[in-house]
Design an enzyme around this catalytic site. Structure first.
Site, short mmCIF file in Angstrom:
data_model
loop_
_atom_site.label_atom_id
_atom_site.label_comp_id
_atom_site.label_asym_id
_atom_site.label_seq_id
_atom_site.Cartn_x
_atom_site.Cartn_y
_atom_site.Cartn_z
N ASP A 3 15.66 38.30 5.82
CA ASP A 3 15.48 36.85 5.74
C ASP A 3 14.59 36.31 6.84
O ASP A 3 14.25 35.13 6.84
CB ASP A 3 16.85 36.14 5.77
N LYS A 6 22.85 32.85 4.25
CA LYS A 6 23.16 34.21 3.78
C LYS A 6 23.48 34.23 2.29
O LYS A 6 23.11 35.17 1.58
CB LYS A 6 24.34 34.77 4.58
N ASP A 31 26.54 44.01 6.21
CA ASP A 31 25.65 43.40 7.19
C ASP A 31 24.75 44.48 7.79
O ASP A 31 25.09 45.68 7.76
CB ASP A 31 26.45 42.73 8.31
N ASP A 41 31.48 33.73 1.98
CA ASP A 41 32.23 34.88 1.48
C ASP A 41 33.66 34.50 1.09
O ASP A 41 34.14 34.89 0.02
CB ASP A 41 32.23 36.01 2.52
#
Length: 618
Positions: A26, A170, A194, A334
């Site tokens: 990213d 994210k 991750d 999440d």
């Protein structure tokens, strides 16, 4: 760090033609792309070596670190290969680190791959087109390792970013990956990790599939969540980073109440449940999924056709981020995503294998730890105040006991108010000589020490039973106090200000790369301060306030020993807080290294503590 994670995933004990590894960058860095290109070349040697000698762990850095300087075998053939692979890895590592220190990829290196041309069109990390490169095409018959075995598909993705579009942090990156992977490989199971969580167990995929393929209950399972573990934890855990009670006690309890929450890493998902599919008793998984890829389509053509799936405009007026993919609008996407999957009728599984599945990098400074928990507490409180509150959104969708399992984490942020009361008010009252508890000679005092001792004794037993040390437990009590008076307080205030429209949501990445002297102090379990921060101002001021109140109380008892009976419990509380804050006093007054408290923080804390004490007394 990133390429070691990638290589450990590529080296899973699983048929490589059924395995695709996708890296979401990213930051859109050509340095990351170069490192991944180096990893692709090295994988041709590394994967056969892992298969032949059943290497564990399959992160090269972790493996060679545990194997020290000598190969773990007396076999001369293995020794020769071991030394060769280690040299290849060290050479690659030097090339990557040299290029990184230089700050850009040289023209000679750029000629190695056509993908570097993409960066000629990049304006900045926040304004660039979709960069998608298939570094290894698993369907290409020429994509082979040195032993002629197929290699897993390896893909680099930097989704499009434009200033006028919100990129959703994210969650947006993962949703772009889900769409792109559906066109390239379309695996029915998605593992997300991750970048700092390498695979420590090559059989994790097989373990997860045992749940998904179970004949009786497998069709109910949406995701299999593994614990989050770290490989840089010190013996006494100066920052309480291991979260051992959370991972080994609370989450298994979560599992027993209907299924664990999704914690954002180390989790195997069914693709279709992650994309919004509702559970039905008639559901049957189609493991032989057909993807949309033309078998004769070249990698270059596939790259171009997939780029549109990772553009900023693709999600406009769609269900992505709402009913499909990971949820938007929350700092802990999440948790809210896992809850929504469970509310669609699916179940989840928490699995702790004998050999840890994933190992990552825990924060090595106090500031990193506090920032991370500020984000977590803020996101959790946002969930509680939104339509996704488990008690509302989960009503009649999931069991009440599962709803209640979420709530303690949702209320981390407002819990800061109670902790602030216990840290501030008894100390101020102690300076004034006002009692908040019954006299020590009164029978009414008994419930207070009994409850406190029982609670802390149980906490200690719980921590020790999970493999911790006595000093580690004491350090954890300190960190919980710091987090509740800073991270959770700032998370609470940020959420309230955002609800009032006075601030906007942000996502702060937890820094994992530190200087050598910082790492050395971390290994020696010396607390790291070193930077100016409002959080450190609060910690230092509260420490000074309790020190002053403790000194004032002792002086009062010396003058009039009858006050001891009246103020004993408050003095004990203040004394315990002083003991917990010993590293803070060292950082304020005794340490001279770069990790000590900045002079401005010391001055601020003394002034405000004296001011608060004066107001309380006079």
């Amino acid at each position: 760090m990133v390429i070691n994670t990638v290589l450990s995933m590529m080296a899973y004990d699983y048929p490589p033609d059924k395995l695709g590894v996708y890296l979401s960058d990213d930051g859109g860095s050509d340095l990351i792309f170069y490192a991944l290109l180096e990893a692709a070349h090295f994988s041709k040697e590394w994967l056969p070596f892992c298969r032949k000698f059943k290497v564990e762990p399959r992160s090269p850095e972790a493996y060679f670190r545990t194997a020290a300087t000598n190969p773990p075998s007396h076999d001369s053939f293995m020794t020769k290969e071991w030394l060769m692979i280690k040299k290849l890895y060290e050479d690659m590592k030097i090339r990557i680190e040299t290029t990184t220190k230089f700050g850009s990829v040289s023209n000679n290196l750029r000629q190695q791959h056509k993908g570097f041309c993409e960066w000629d069109l990049v304006s900045s990390r926040r304004d660039h087109q979709t960069i998608l490169q298939i570094l290894i095409d698993g369907r290409d018959p020429e994509a082979l390792d040195v032993q002629g075995q197929a290699l897993p598909t390896l893909v680099y993705l930097a989704r499009e970013k434009r200033p006028q579009y919100h990129h959703n942090f994210k969650a947006g990156a993962l949703n772009a990956l889900i769409r792109v992977s559906s066109k390239i490989s379309d695996g029915p199971v998605i593992l997300n990790v991750d970048c700092d969580m390498y695979s420590n167990n090559s059989e994790s995929i097989r373990d997860a599939l045992c749940f998904f393929l179970d004949q009786e209950k497998g069709h109910e399972i949406a995701y299999v969540q593994y614990p989050q573990n770290f490989d840089n934890i010190t013996q006494n855990e100066i920052y309480g980073n291991s979260l051992r009670v959370l991972m080994e006690v609370e989450h298994p309890g979560f599992d027993g109440n209907g299924g664990p929450c999704y914690i954002g890493t180390g989790c195997f998902h069914r693709r279709e449940t992650l994309c919004g599919k509702k559970y039905s008793k008639e559901f049957k998984a189609e493991w032989r999924s057909e993807n949309n890829r033309n078998s004769e389509e070249s990698s270059s053509a596939l790259e171009e056709s997939c780029k549109s799936l990772a553009t900023c405009a693709f999600e406009q007026n769609t269900e992505w981020g709402k009913e499909m993919g990971l949820k938007y609008g929350c700092a802990v996407e999440d948790i809210i995503t896992g809850l929504s999957i469970q509310c669609r009728g699916w179940k989840s599984v928490y699995f702790i294998p004998e050999r840890k599945a994933f190992l990552g990098v825990a924060p090595t400074t106090l500031m990193q730890n506090l920032i991370q928990h500020k984000r977590w507490s803020e996101g959790q409180f946002q969930i509680f105040l939104s339509k996704y509150c488990p008690l509302v959104y989960g009503h009649k969708r999931i069991p009440l006991k599962l709803q209640l399992s979420y709530v303690p984490y949702n209320l981390w942020a407002p819990n800061s108010l109670a902790m602030l009361y216990y840290v501030v008010v008894p100390s101020l009252c102690l300076l004034k000589g006002k009692a908040l508890f019954p006299q020590i000679s009164s029978p009414w005092v008994l419930p207070f020490p009994c409850v406190v001792l029982a609670n802390r004794a149980y906490s200690l037993w719980e921590f020790l039973s999970c493999g911790g040390t006595l000093q580690g437990w004491w350090n954890e009590q300190r960190i919980w106090m710091f987090k509740r008076t800073t991270s959770y307080l700032f998370g609470f205030l940020s959420t309230v200000l955002e609800l009032l429209g006075l601030s906007k949501a942000t996502f702060t990445v937890t820094e994992k790369v530190v200087d050598e002297d910082v790492s050395q102090r971390y290994e020696q379990e010396v607390m790291e301060f070193g930077t100016k921060s409002p959080m450190f101002n609060i910690i230092a001021t509260l420490a000074m306030l309790n020190l002053l109140s403790c000194i004032g109380a002792i002086k009062r008892v010396i003058v009039d020993n009858k006050t001891l009976d009246l103020l004993a419990l408050q003095m004990l509380l203040s004394g315990l807080l002083v003991c917990l804050n010993l590293p803070v006093y060292k950082g304020l007054f005794f340490r001279k290294d770069s990790g000590s408290m900045p002079p401005s923080v010391t001055l601020f804390s003394i002034i405000f503590a004296l001011l608060a004490s004066s107001i309380a007394m006079y």
